[in-house]
Scaffold this active site. Structure first.
Site, PDB file in Angstrom:
ATOM      1  N   THR A  27       2.821  -2.037  -1.159  1.00  0.00           N
ATOM      2  CA  THR A  27       3.477  -3.113  -1.912  1.00  0.00           C
ATOM      3  C   THR A  27       2.973  -4.449  -1.377  1.00  0.00           C
ATOM      4  OG1 THR A  27       5.338  -3.404  -0.399  1.00  0.00           O
ATOM      5  CG2 THR A  27       5.596  -1.733  -2.112  1.00  0.00           C
ATOM      6  N   VAL A  84       2.879  -2.273   8.582  1.00  0.00           N
ATOM      7  CA  VAL A  84       3.004  -3.710   8.371  1.00  0.00           C
ATOM      8  C   VAL A  84       1.670  -4.294   7.900  1.00  0.00           C
ATOM      9  CG1 VAL A  84       3.524  -5.946   9.432  1.00  0.00           C
ATOM     10  CG2 VAL A  84       4.815  -3.893  10.109  1.00  0.00           C
ATOM     11  N   LYS A  85       1.705  -4.988   6.758  1.00  0.00           N
ATOM     12  CA  LYS A  85       0.506  -5.625   6.223  1.00  0.00           C
ATOM     13  C   LYS A  85       0.361  -7.031   6.796  1.00  0.00           C
ATOM     14  CE  LYS A  85      -0.527  -4.779   1.815  1.00  0.00           C
ATOM     15  NZ  LYS A  85      -0.381  -4.660   0.331  1.00  0.00           N
ATOM     16  N   ILE A  86      -0.786  -7.246   7.433  1.00  0.00           N
ATOM     17  CA  ILE A  86      -1.133  -8.555   7.990  1.00  0.00           C
ATOM     18  C   ILE A  86      -2.419  -9.016   7.311  1.00  0.00           C
ATOM     19  CG2 ILE A  86      -1.768  -9.849  10.067  1.00  0.00           C
ATOM     20  CD1 ILE A  86       1.079  -8.895  10.224  1.00  0.00           C
TER      21      ILE A  86
END
Length: 225
Positions: A27, A84-86
């Protein structure tokens, strides 16, 4: 190759999850807003619970690297299957690889997102990212050859035996999915409408109709014979 669903629509996720076709969900803030998940924590926990133990990628919402780090720790605490998207860089062009490295060192899986070049893939892998998201559609928008970038990135990561798995995203068509698959992508994250299009074919429909029509004709012939 694995398939992730690029969605926050719980009905679509559940449908394709029950089909056995998807291996995770990705997402971003735009997708969550579009699909009606306005509360980040509540929406994240709902999605994480729905697909556990499969991975769910959720993106930080800050332009400040230190705040990204703190948000990353918080997001990861909401579910054991959260990734976790960074981003590669923030809006000001500041690299975010230090954030990725710190979180991975703490045992938090990172999806290094918005990668648009092989150089960014190399840096993300060196930083220790578990996943690296190449945005194929946006590479093509800029005149790049997305298939070549994907193939080169997969080759480099595997040659040097980095743990990172390449996710191809920014899918605009079934053709993008097939190009990524043929280029050797480890994972393709696909919007639900394109999964449905991959399954469909007019001649498949017509063939099924022919078989059913002939089966019905045979049944009627038995009854009247």
């Amino acid at each position: 190759m694995q398939i992730f669903l690029d969605s926050a629509d719980t009905r679509e996720i559940e449908k394709w999850l029950n089909s056995g076709l998807i291996d995770g969900v990705t997402t971003n803030p735009s997708i969550m807003y579009r699909d009606g998940l306005l509360d980040l924590r509540e929406g994240t926990q709902q999605l994480a619970s729905l697909i556990t133990p499969l991975p769910l990628s959720i993106e930080v919402v800050s332009n400040d690297p230190e705040e990204m780090y703190l948000q990353g720790r918080e997001l990861a605490s909401w579910g054991d299957n959260i990734v976790v998207k960074i981003p590669q860089v923030n809006m000001d062009g500041v690299p975010c690889y230090g954030v990725m490295h710190r979180l991975e060192e703490e045992g938090i899986r990172i999806n290094a997102t918005v990668a648009l070049s092989l150089s960014q893939v190399i840096l993300s892998a060196k930083a220790g990212a578990s996943y690296i998201s190449l945005f194929a559609g946006r590479i093509a928008d800029e005149g790049g050859n997305a298939g070549e970038v994907v193939a080169d990135a997969v080759d480099w990561v595997e040659r040097w035996q980095y743990k990172s798995r390449l996710i191809v995203g920014s899918i605009r068509s079934v053709g993008d999915v097939l190009q990524a698959a043929l280029a050797g992508a480890h994972i393709v994250t696909i919007p639900p409408q394109f999964v449905a299009k991959m399954a469909d074919h007019q001649y498949s429909r017509e063939t099924v109709k022919q078989f059913l029509d002939d089966a019905n004709k045979a049944a009627k012939a038995r009854q009247t014979g």
